[in-house]
Design a protein around this motif. Structure first.
Motif, short mmCIF file in Angstrom:
data_model
loop_
_atom_site.label_atom_id
_atom_site.label_comp_id
_atom_site.label_asym_id
_atom_site.label_seq_id
_atom_site.Cartn_x
_atom_site.Cartn_y
_atom_site.Cartn_z
N CYS A 402 -10.59 8.36 32.71
CA CYS A 402 -10.71 9.56 33.53
C CYS A 402 -9.98 10.72 32.85
O CYS A 402 -8.85 10.56 32.37
CB CYS A 402 -10.10 9.30 34.91
N TYR A 406 -5.93 13.62 38.26
CA TYR A 406 -5.73 12.65 39.33
C TYR A 406 -5.87 11.20 38.86
O TYR A 406 -5.58 10.27 39.61
CB TYR A 406 -6.75 12.91 40.45
N TYR A 412 -12.46 4.36 35.73
CA TYR A 412 -12.84 4.79 37.08
C TYR A 412 -14.35 4.64 37.26
O TYR A 412 -15.10 4.39 36.30
CB TYR A 412 -12.43 6.24 37.33
N ASP A 414 -17.86 6.37 39.37
CA ASP A 414 -18.37 7.60 39.98
C ASP A 414 -19.60 7.28 40.81
O ASP A 414 -20.58 6.72 40.30
CB ASP A 414 -18.71 8.63 38.90
N THR A 449 -14.70 8.27 42.13
CA THR A 449 -14.92 9.69 42.36
C THR A 449 -16.36 9.93 42.80
O THR A 449 -17.22 9.06 42.69
CB THR A 449 -14.65 10.51 41.09
N ASN A 451 -18.99 13.78 43.52
CA ASN A 451 -18.98 15.24 43.67
C ASN A 451 -20.24 15.68 44.38
O ASN A 451 -21.29 15.04 44.31
CB ASN A 451 -18.81 15.94 42.32
N TRP A 468 -11.21 10.01 51.40
CA TRP A 468 -11.43 10.74 50.14
C TRP A 468 -10.61 12.02 50.12
O TRP A 468 -10.40 12.65 51.15
CB TRP A 468 -12.90 11.07 49.96
N VAL A 485 -15.13 17.97 43.63
CA VAL A 485 -14.92 16.60 43.16
C VAL A 485 -13.94 15.93 44.13
O VAL A 485 -12.88 16.47 44.42
CB VAL A 485 -14.35 16.57 41.73
N ALA A 487 -11.92 12.18 45.22
CA ALA A 487 -11.43 10.92 44.65
C ALA A 487 -10.88 10.04 45.77
O ALA A 487 -10.41 10.53 46.79
CB ALA A 487 -10.35 11.19 43.61
N LYS A 488 -10.96 8.73 45.49
CA LYS A 488 -10.41 7.76 46.43
C LYS A 488 -9.80 6.62 45.63
O LYS A 488 -10.37 6.18 44.64
CB LYS A 488 -11.50 7.23 47.37
N CYS A 493 -3.26 6.86 48.08
CA CYS A 493 -3.24 7.96 47.10
C CYS A 493 -1.83 8.09 46.53
O CYS A 493 -0.85 8.17 47.28
CB CYS A 493 -3.65 9.26 47.78
#
Length: 529
Positions: A402, A406, A412, A414, A449, A451, A468, A485, A487-488, A493
């Protein structure tokens, strides 16, 4: 449909004469559906300590008839804005299909200034809305109450701003966003053209959020009056003292009960005068052109149902007419691409031209990458043949490193290319696809991720409710919109909410400064001494 163990008495469904008015068996079925929806609302309100009140004709009916006014065809509810917003927040996880909380956030085409708790397996279409592309089911109306200023000059100035912004949204929503589309004769074409620049500047959903914020301006002040200002826009008959709603009590309503404000008498006299005198009056939603308590509405245009209505986990234990599986070899990328084209055609009408709308089958395969995976939703055919139809698709691609702040350097996944055919929207397929993709991705990586367009409020709000975070703001080539965008993380987190928000806002400011929505760099002038 039986909710909360409640059974509708058989005698209730029979035709009946009340106050010299014949209530048909068909209307009794509609009432039964609405009472079931009322019971669902009561269940959720009790669970989350929310307060609702019967209002308008429903309040008169509760006081005067201990049930419906014989010629009424709906249930009206009001809630203080704070409780109303909480209801919206928990709706997705609390209401199982076919129950659906309809609002501008869950269906962008629906613009009313209030929400509807609806049964999607029924039909209720008013003449005003017959051609609009949102869900049309038997429902109960839920109006938010907001505080309004006590100073009359201040109130009139504020009301004028509300009406001006409402006019822009209304003209746009009820013209289909185009001066050439004219479902309402009384939406003046000149008004549409005048307000179009406002919509183009802010975006429809952004302007709607500004409208709600404007309506909520005085909710943190101790004013003495309230109104459903977002709906009625300051009409004198809809201005009441706040203290009328401080306390409430339950009263009989048909074969159940309903909550009414202790100040019901003054509230009703402000709008109706002597409400104990029976008068036939039309409803605010206009004459119904189609009303059916047993069959779902088949939409003729637009997006008929909310693609984010129901998630897989909230419907656990309920048999669906569809299933989510990994893509079988016999389903081609051509078929998947056809689904994406159909699913995203309606978003193009809202100014969001997603890449998936025009990509070829080969481009679909390439976007998946070597290690990615498609999941598909297969719906059972209604002809009893047992054949399954490709109803929806979604993909997850995997990457080694990534580049974002983050998750810098870590592997990662997507999530991308999620879409559902129009005829299957509103059945929870989209949310179930997202949850299946998440589960699969987290079996391999700790960060995922996705978007989407910044105006795609349905997906952004739904994903936010599922944990998210907005982490970056981008613009891409081949699109004409800015992207958010999200992210989770598999675990919590690793960053504070303040840090995430700071990074996101900086990214947003930088991207808007340096790039256009289509990804092209803006011309930047550098001043030198």
């Amino acid at each position: 449909m039986i909710l909360n163990g409640m059974t509708i008495p058989d005698s209730f469904l029979e035709e009946e004469v009340r106050n010299d008015y014949t209530v048909s068996a068909g209307m009794k079925k509609v009432w039964a559906v609405q009472i079931e929806l009322l019971e669902e609302l009561k269940r959720v309100c009790e669970k989350y300590h929310l307060t609702y009140y019967a209002d308008s004709g429903t309040l008169i009916g509760a006081v005067r008839h201990k049930g419906y006014i014989p010629w009424d065809d709906d249930i009206d509810i009001v809630m203080m804005r704070e409780d109303y917003r909480k209801l919206q927040e928990v709706a997705e996880k609390e209401f199982l299909y076919p129950v659906f909380l309809q609002s501008t956030y869950s269906e962008n085409a629906f613009f009313k200034g209030y929400s509807r708790l609806m049964n999607l397996d029924t039909t209720a279409v008013s003449g005003h809305d017959a051609e609009k592309g949102f869900s049309h089911g038997v429902c109960i109306d839920i109006f938010p109450l907001d505080r309004i200023p006590d100073d009359e000059k201040e109130f009139l100035k504020w009301k004028k701003k509300i009406r001006r912004m409402y006019s822009a949204l209304y003209a746009y929503a009820y013209s289909g966003g185009s001066p050439g589309n004219k479902p309402y004769a009384y939406v003046r074409q000149g008004a549409i053209l005048a307000y179009r620049s406002v919509i183009d500047r802010y975006g429809y959903m952004k302007l709607f959020k500004k409208y709600e914020d404007l309506c909520c301006r005085y909710n943190n002040t101790e004013t003495g009056r309230v109104s459903y200002i977002a709906y009625s826009r300051g009409k004198a008959k809809h201005l009441w003292r706040r203290c009328l709603f401080d306390t409430s009590h339950e009263v009989p309503f048909e074969f159940t009960t309903i909550n009414i404000p202790d100040g019901y008498d003054e509230r009703l006299r402000v709008e109706y005068g002597d409400y104990m005198v029976m008068k036939r009056a039309g409803t605010t939603h206009g004459e119904m052109v189609k009303l059916d308590a047993e069959n779902a509405f088949a939409a003729q245009c637009g997006e008929p149902r909310n693609p984010e209505n129901a998630s897989a986990e909230k419907a656990e234990g309920k048999e669906h007419p569809w299933r989510i599986i990994g893509k079988p070899d016999e389903i081609s990328y051509e078929e998947i691409t056809d689904v994406l084209h159909e699913a995203h055609a309606s978003t193009a009408d809202k100014g969001m031209h997603f890449v998936a709308l025009t990509q070829t089958a080969e481009e679909t395969r390439k976007r998946l990458g070597e290690d990615g995976k498609f999941f598909v939703a297969l719906a059972r055919s209604e002809d009893g043949s047992g054949e399954e139809i490709l109803a929806g698709v979604g993909a997850v691609a995997f990457y080694k490193s990534c580049k974002g702040w983050y998750g810098k350097g870590q592997p990662y996944a997507d999530i991308k290319m999620v879409g559902v055919r129009n005829e299957f929207k509103g059945q929870g397929i989209s949310s179930a696809l997202y949850r299946a993709l998440e589960e699969y991705a987290f079996s391999r990586v700790d960060l995922i991720t996705m978007n989407t367009a910044e105006d795609n409020a349905i997906v952004l709000d739904s994903n936010a409710r599922h944990g998210w975070k907005r982490v970056d703001f981008r613009s891409w080539s081949k699109t004409d919109y800015y992207s958010v965008v999200m992210a989770k993380w598999k675990d919590a987190c690793p960053f504070s909410d303040a840090a995430v928000k700071r990074h996101y806002e900086l990214s947003k400011a930088k991207t808007r400064l340096l790039r256009n929505a289509d990804g092209k760099r803006r011309g930047v002038v550098v001043l030198r001494k």
